[in-house]
Design a protein around this motif. Structure first.
Motif, PDB file in Angstrom:
ATOM      1  N   GLU A 164      16.341  45.065  21.409  1.00  0.00           N
ATOM      2  CA  GLU A 164      17.255  45.581  21.668  1.00  0.00           C
ATOM      3  C   GLU A 164      19.171  44.675  21.548  1.00  0.00           C
ATOM      4  O   GLU A 164      19.314  44.815  20.992  1.00  0.00           O
ATOM      5  CB  GLU A 164      17.543  46.746  22.410  1.00  0.00           C
ATOM      6  N   ASN A 165      18.362  43.579  22.338  1.00  0.00           N
ATOM      7  CA  ASN A 165      19.160  42.556  21.942  1.00  0.00           C
ATOM      8  C   ASN A 165      19.627  41.675  21.282  1.00  0.00           C
ATOM      9  O   ASN A 165      21.133  41.228  20.655  1.00  0.00           O
ATOM     10  CB  ASN A 165      18.209  41.494  22.598  1.00  0.00           C
TER      11      ASN A 165
ATOM     12  N   LYS B  59      22.888  44.222  19.403  1.00  0.00           N
ATOM     13  CA  LYS B  59      23.663  43.809  20.045  1.00  0.00           C
ATOM     14  C   LYS B  59      24.125  42.526  20.472  1.00  0.00           C
ATOM     15  O   LYS B  59      25.375  42.472  19.933  1.00  0.00           O
ATOM     16  CB  LYS B  59      23.254  43.867  21.682  1.00  0.00           C
ATOM     17  N   HIS B  60      23.800  41.255  20.480  1.00  0.00           N
ATOM     18  CA  HIS B  60      23.875  40.176  20.361  1.00  0.00           C
ATOM     19  C   HIS B  60      23.539  39.177  19.305  1.00  0.00           C
ATOM     20  O   HIS B  60      24.260  38.521  19.013  1.00  0.00           O
ATOM     21  CB  HIS B  60      23.639  39.356  21.495  1.00  0.00           C
TER      22      HIS B  60
ATOM     23  N   ASP C  53      25.286  41.059  16.000  1.00  0.00           N
ATOM     24  CA  ASP C  53      26.423  41.147  16.250  1.00  0.00           C
ATOM     25  C   ASP C  53      27.108  42.333  15.642  1.00  0.00           C
ATOM     26  O   ASP C  53      28.311  41.309  14.788  1.00  0.00           O
ATOM     27  CB  ASP C  53      27.518  39.825  16.410  1.00  0.00           C
ATOM     28  N   GLN C  54      26.767  42.944  15.404  1.00  0.00           N
ATOM     29  CA  GLN C  54      27.498  44.717  14.714  1.00  0.00           C
ATOM     30  C   GLN C  54      27.735  43.980  13.183  1.00  0.00           C
ATOM     31  O   GLN C  54      28.852  44.119  12.457  1.00  0.00           O
ATOM     32  CB  GLN C  54      28.309  45.129  15.421  1.00  0.00           C
TER      33      GLN C  54
ATOM     34  N   ARG D  79      24.982  41.055  30.398  1.00  0.00           N
ATOM     35  CA  ARG D  79      23.995  41.767  29.881  1.00  0.00           C
ATOM     36  C   ARG D  79      23.235  41.326  30.150  1.00  0.00           C
ATOM     37  O   ARG D  79      21.876  41.790  30.341  1.00  0.00           O
ATOM     38  CB  ARG D  79      24.869  42.826  29.200  1.00  0.00           C
ATOM     39  N   GLU D  80      22.709  40.810  28.605  1.00  0.00           N
ATOM     40  CA  GLU D  80      21.282  40.516  28.234  1.00  0.00           C
ATOM     41  C   GLU D  80      20.708  39.209  29.362  1.00  0.00           C
ATOM     42  O   GLU D  80      19.559  38.918  28.634  1.00  0.00           O
ATOM     43  CB  GLU D  80      21.436  39.729  26.456  1.00  0.00           C
TER      44      GLU D  80
ATOM     45  N   GLN E 102      15.952  52.168  14.288  1.00  0.00           N
ATOM     46  CA  GLN E 102      16.925  51.274  13.083  1.00  0.00           C
ATOM     47  C   GLN E 102      16.771  50.979  12.069  1.00  0.00           C
ATOM     48  O   GLN E 102      17.953  51.009  11.480  1.00  0.00           O
ATOM     49  CB  GLN E 102      16.725  50.092  14.313  1.00  0.00           C
TER      50      GLN E 102
END
Length: 606
Positions: free
Chosen positions: A495-496, A499-500, A503-504, A557-558, A462
């Protein structure tokens, strides 16, 4: 005897098929015209109804464009205080808003903004924003005065040739196009005080594009008119912007609610007029389609002729088919006998597809099923053996592929070192470690150092991806590295964060993983990020899913990932493990795991 059957079949066909079918065609012909006419009117009404709905949505979108300005506080403050209170800043604010609204739709030709505080106005014509100019007699404009007296916020000016507001737009004569103007009042919400006006002139390209799909050019006519009868759109461009004073339109306005069409006849037009009223903000507008009788009856005549031709062809085909059947009545029986003889010789295969749909055809189908079943029973043992071998081959391939992948990554890494591409080698090594660790199904319990190395490889990848936008820190007490923990409890949490938590929108992102011995010789593991973090409602929902579950089955999902880790910890540590989720002081998300130093039932590494 066979000739008698054939003769009887032909006579029966004439009596049972030819005469009733011919009579039906004759009777149907007289009713086809009316039925198709009614259907055509209904289809055309549905068509203009859909067009009316699409036009309503479009006009409402344009009329409500000014509403976005209310959400932009700096611009509303300029409208309240005037431009001159801070000329440079406020004038730039006005230009920014005008440019934003102008570029929101390609059909906008011109915009005019009037600020009542300083009695100043600006225009934006073809993306050229004018300088400010005084507009002392603003209410001399025929639409600004009435705007202040209505409850709404917008008035539509029918199509007209574009003109210069306050004489500050320079419009060449060659670019004098017809436009539809939306005049909007800007109020000091929630008060009713008028802050100014915004006028938006749009060309008719979008309206024409919608309307052109509703009629056939050079054959049918289409009109869109407002409550005063002004023509917003017409298939005859010369009529756009004029008032419709035709008698047929007066009759349309008198039609009762729910009426869809009327028949009309005069020197200019003879046919059916299909009409519909607009709804919502444009409820007094009308959309009208005129269909000449020639067009309407043409489809009916063509359809009736096609029915007659199809009927005649069907009758001829039925006669020929009956004669054919009479000669071939015994053919299916001969085919069946021939196939039975082949079965007697050991050939279990039928050389026919079907023998028909009657009793002989049913006998043929059962015969084919019988020989197919016999053939299947004979070959089943061999086919089963082949399938077992194929399954063994697929298992062998699934074992080979991971080893091939590891060897390929190692070869690529060696090539990277030879090419002096050390960073590439490092990234390939990290990826290989992640895959090897993830695909290893033998070990459920691993040293914490192995789990830490897996996370470090993931974070290194990453880091390469986001470079200076992302940092990570590992603060691990050396003694903690030796304890045994369940596999894959850290990487899903990290990883969460990507992803969250971020938030990109990764910028100055940071993840910190720490582990140390706390009170009562327990191990504390924390994963912290500086991402967006959940709000109170989201945090409560995550805790509910984590500790109590959700019978509705709509977990995110998280939440599933955290729940899985939590449940595994409770199993391995006999409900002596703890987990908490919180917002941290950096505004991000923190997951804390507390576990005993030693598992109640330690599992040896294989």
């Amino acid at each position: 005897m066979r000739w008698g059957i054939r003769k009887k079949l032909i006579i029966f066909l004439l009596l049972a098929t030819v005469l009733p079918f011919g009579t039906a065609i004759t009777v149907t012909y007289f009713y086809t015209t009316k039925t198709l006419n009614d259907r055509s009117v209904l289809m055309n009404h549905d068509l203009i109804l859909k067009g009316q709905e699409e036009l309503t949505v479009y006009l409402n979108d344009v009329a409500q464009m000014s509403s976005v300005l209310y959400r932009y506080t700096p611009f509303i403050n300029v409208m309240r205080n005037g431009v001159s209170s801070n000329l440079v800043v406020n004038q730039e604010e006005v230009r920014r808003v005008l440019a934003y609204v102008f570029n929101s739709r390609p059909e906008i030709e011109q915009m005019h903004l009037y600020i009542h505080e300083d009695k100043e106005s600006y225009t934006n014509y073809h993306s050229r924003i004018s300088g400010r100019a005084k507009y002392e007699n603003i209410f001399s404009h025929p639409y600004y005065g009435p705007l202040t007296a209505i409850d709404g916020y917008s008035i539509i000016e029918p199509p007209h040739e574009i003109y210069s507001y306050n004489n500050i737009s320079v419009i060449p004569k060659s670019q004098m196009v017809n436009v539809l103007s939306f005049h909007n009042v800007i109020r000091d919400v929630p008060l009713a005080d008028v802050l100014g006006f915004l006028s938006i002139d749009i060309n008719l390209s979008k309206i024409s594009a919608i309307a052109d799909r509703l009629f056939t050019k050079d054959v049918e006519d289409l009109y869109i008119m407002n409550e005063k009868g002004m023509i917003i759109y017409s298939s005859n461009e010369n009529e756009i912007g004029k008032e419709n004073k035709e008698k047929w339109f007066e009759q349309v306005k008198k039609e009762p609610a729910g009426g869809k069409s009327l028949e009309w006849k005069d020197e200019q037009f003879t046919g059916v007029i299909v009409h519909e009223k607009f709804t919502d903000s444009f409820k007094d507008w009308s959309i009208v389609k005129r269909i000449p009788y020639d067009v309407l009856y043409q489809g009916a005549r063509e359809t009736a002729l096609i029915n007659i031709l199809i009927g005649l062809a069907t009758l001829v085909f039925a006669l020929l088919g009956t004669m054919f059947v009479s000669f071939k009545l015994t053919a299916p029986i001969k085919v069946l006998i021939s196939n039975m003889k082949k079965v007697e010789k050991g050939e279990f295969e039928a050389d026919f597809d079907t023998l028909g749909t009657d009793e002989i055809g049913m006998l043929g189908r059962h015969f084919k099923l019988m020989i197919a079943k016999i053939d299947e029973l004979i070959e089943s043992e061999y086919k089963l053996e082949i399938e077992n071998k194929a399954s063994q081959l697929r298992v062998l391939q699934s074992q080979i592929n991971p080893h091939f992948l590891y060897n390929a990554l190692q070869s690529i890494g060696t090539l990277a070192l030879k090419s002096k591409a050390v960073p590439v080698y490092s990234l390939l090594t990290a990826l290989s470690n992640i895959m090897r660790y993830s695909m290893n199904m033998k070990d459920d319990i691993v040293p914490f150092a192995s789990e830490l190395n897996h996370v470090k490889s993931y974070l290194s990848l990453q880091k390469q991806r986001f470079d200076e936008l992302f940092e990570f820190e590992l603060k691990i007490q050396e003694e903690v590295k030796e304890i045994l923990v369940p596999k894959m409890i850290l990487q899903p949490i990290v990883e969460n964060c990507f992803k969250h938590g971020f938030d990109q929108r990764i910028e100055n992102a940071c993840i910190q993983v720490s582990a140390f011995f706390g009170k009562d010789n327990q191990v504390w593991i924390k994963v912290e990020d500086n991402g967006v973090g959940p709000n109170d409602e989201q945090l409560a929902k995550i805790r509910q899913e984590l500790f109590h579950g959700n019978s509705k089955g709509d977990k995110q999902r998280e939440e599933i990932g955290l729940k899985n880790i939590y449940d595994r910890l409770q199993i391995y540590y006999h409900n002596q493990a703890g987990m908490s989720v919180n917002r941290n002081g950096k505004g991000g998300f923190t997951v804390t795991i507390v576990i005993p130093k030693v598992m109640p039932k330690e599992v040896e590494l294989s």
